[in-house]
Scaffold this motif. Structure first.
Motif, short mmCIF file in Angstrom:
data_model
loop_
_atom_site.label_atom_id
_atom_site.label_comp_id
_atom_site.label_asym_id
_atom_site.label_seq_id
_atom_site.Cartn_x
_atom_site.Cartn_y
_atom_site.Cartn_z
N CYS A 33 0.81 -1.22 0.00
CA CYS A 33 0.00 0.00 0.00
C CYS A 33 0.84 1.28 0.00
O CYS A 33 0.84 2.05 0.96
CB CYS A 33 -0.96 0.01 1.19
SG CYS A 33 -2.04 -1.45 1.28
N ALA A 34 1.58 1.48 -1.08
CA ALA A 34 2.40 2.69 -1.23
C ALA A 34 2.02 3.40 -2.51
O ALA A 34 2.33 2.91 -3.60
CB ALA A 34 3.89 2.32 -1.23
N ARG A 35 1.35 4.53 -2.38
CA ARG A 35 0.95 5.27 -3.58
C ARG A 35 2.18 5.85 -4.28
O ARG A 35 3.00 6.53 -3.66
CB ARG A 35 -0.01 6.40 -3.21
CG ARG A 35 -1.39 5.91 -2.81
CD ARG A 35 -2.34 7.08 -2.58
NE ARG A 35 -3.66 6.60 -2.21
CZ ARG A 35 -4.63 6.30 -3.08
NH1 ARG A 35 -4.39 6.44 -4.38
NH2 ARG A 35 -5.80 5.87 -2.66
N GLN A 36 2.26 5.57 -5.56
CA GLN A 36 3.42 6.02 -6.34
C GLN A 36 3.45 7.53 -6.49
O GLN A 36 4.49 8.11 -6.79
CB GLN A 36 3.41 5.35 -7.71
CG GLN A 36 2.35 5.84 -8.69
CD GLN A 36 0.94 5.35 -8.39
OE1 GLN A 36 0.77 4.43 -7.59
NE2 GLN A 36 -0.06 5.92 -9.06
N SER A 37 2.33 8.20 -6.25
CA SER A 37 2.25 9.65 -6.40
C SER A 37 2.65 10.40 -5.12
O SER A 37 2.72 11.63 -5.12
CB SER A 37 0.83 10.06 -6.79
OG SER A 37 -0.12 9.60 -5.83
N LEU A 38 2.89 9.66 -4.03
CA LEU A 38 3.26 10.27 -2.76
C LEU A 38 4.72 9.98 -2.44
O LEU A 38 5.31 9.04 -2.98
CB LEU A 38 2.36 9.73 -1.64
CG LEU A 38 0.87 10.03 -1.74
CD1 LEU A 38 0.11 9.37 -0.60
CD2 LEU A 38 0.62 11.54 -1.76
N PRO A 39 5.32 10.77 -1.55
CA PRO A 39 6.72 10.50 -1.17
C PRO A 39 6.87 9.09 -0.59
O PRO A 39 5.99 8.60 0.12
CB PRO A 39 6.99 11.57 -0.11
CG PRO A 39 6.03 12.67 -0.41
CD PRO A 39 4.79 12.00 -0.92
N GLN A 40 8.00 8.46 -0.89
CA GLN A 40 8.29 7.13 -0.40
C GLN A 40 9.68 7.12 0.25
O GLN A 40 10.64 6.58 -0.30
CB GLN A 40 8.21 6.10 -1.53
CG GLN A 40 6.82 6.01 -2.17
CD GLN A 40 6.68 4.84 -3.13
OE1 GLN A 40 7.62 4.10 -3.39
NE2 GLN A 40 5.48 4.67 -3.66
N TYR A 62 -1.21 2.48 -7.39
CA TYR A 62 -2.64 2.76 -7.41
C TYR A 62 -2.96 3.30 -8.79
O TYR A 62 -2.62 4.44 -9.12
CB TYR A 62 -3.00 3.77 -6.32
CG TYR A 62 -3.02 3.17 -4.93
CD1 TYR A 62 -4.21 2.94 -4.26
CD2 TYR A 62 -1.82 2.80 -4.32
CE1 TYR A 62 -4.23 2.38 -2.99
CE2 TYR A 62 -1.83 2.23 -3.05
CZ TYR A 62 -3.03 2.03 -2.39
OH TYR A 62 -3.04 1.46 -1.14
N ASP A 79 5.26 5.84 -13.15
CA ASP A 79 5.56 6.74 -12.05
C ASP A 79 6.40 6.03 -10.99
O ASP A 79 7.33 6.64 -10.42
CB ASP A 79 4.26 7.25 -11.42
CG ASP A 79 3.54 8.27 -12.30
OD1 ASP A 79 4.17 8.81 -13.22
OD2 ASP A 79 2.34 8.50 -12.06
N VAL A 83 10.68 6.61 -9.17
CA VAL A 83 11.02 6.80 -7.75
C VAL A 83 12.42 6.24 -7.52
O VAL A 83 12.64 5.03 -7.58
CB VAL A 83 9.99 6.10 -6.84
CG1 VAL A 83 10.40 6.25 -5.37
CG2 VAL A 83 8.59 6.69 -7.07
#
Length: 253
Positions: A33-40, A62, A79, A83
């Motif tokens: 559950c790690a959105r590619q559009s958010l910081p990781q 997602y 996307d 990262v």
């Protein structure tokens, strides 16, 4: 990380493992559950922990599809590739990627998901899964892996990792008649009659699981991208299909 694997050859006994890692398992990591559009920002810490395998248990991206082209899902994988931390972790770690609903392009999806064939291909190609791998031949993306200590007899110090596919064959949930009500917010547990036709894994995968569980090991780790033991809520969980949950727990007992 170098590992030694033996892919399941055509015609091999179904009780054999899909992957055999010739080393004792000492450290395993899980994530999802790690959105590619958010910081990781977590990838460096994961690499530093040095797990022998990282089980990426679904929702790696997602990309819910708005139509049959699944442009959103295609772009989501692009996307993720951008990262930097992810790319470094992928290169450094042995990753076991598992599909869940958002990787498959449809929230809470099951066997009737119209995007599953394309989504499966996108995932396998993204992770460079070899053409001869069992996931390229098997209808569902379930998998067995055994870590064997070298120099010892099979099963002496074996750890078995079983990754289930709870999306490709799952029949529809029973939709709540009182949405929003506590305990049945979106779905409700299946009734006796409805439950008779429900399946989480599909019969072929159930038979595969039963055969895998006959292998003598010292530890089994079973991965499901849908909650197994959760109770009391009306979101996705094994307990919505009570007969299926009982079957699983009976096998694992």
């Amino acid at each position: 990380m170098a590992v030694h694997r033996a892919l399941l050859p055509p015609g091999a006994a179904r009780g054999d493992a899909d992957d055999v890692i010739i080393e004792p398992l000492m450290r395993l990591a899980f994530g999802s559950c790690a959105r590619q559009s958010l910081p990781q920002p977590f990838w460096p810490a994961l690499v530093s922990a040095g797990p022998q395998t990282f089980v990426y248990a679904g929702d790696m991206v997602y990309g819910d599809c708005s139509n049959d082209t699944c442009a959103e899902l295609i772009e989501a994988w692009r996307d993720l590739e951008r990262v930097v931390g992810f790319r470094e972790a992928r290169d450094a770690l042995d990753v076991l990627p598992l599909l869940d609903d958002h990787d498959l392009g449809l929230n809470d999806c099951g066997a009737d998901n119209p995007h599953k064939a394309l989504a499966r291909t996108l995932m396998l190609d993204f992770w460079d899964v070899p053409r001869g791998d069992v996931w390229r031949r098997r209808e569902g993306l379930y998998r067995s892996r055994v870590y064997d200590a070298p120099g010892l007899g099979a099963g002496t110090r074996s750890v078995q990792l079983l990754a289930l596919d709870v999306r490709s064959f799952r029949t529809p949930w029973q939709v709540s008649q009182t949405p929003g009500k506590e305990g049945v917010e979106r779905y409700s547990p299946d009734g006796t009659v409805h439950g008779l036709g429900s399946t989480m894994l599909g019969e072929d995968q159930w038979q595969w699981l039963e055969e895998q569980l006959r292998r003598p090991v010292v530890l089994r780790i079973v991965v499901s991208t849908i909650q197994v033991l959760a109770q009391g809520h009306g979101w996705e969980r094994w307990g919505l299909m009570r007969a299926e949950l009982k079957r699983l727990l009976r096998l694992l007992a």
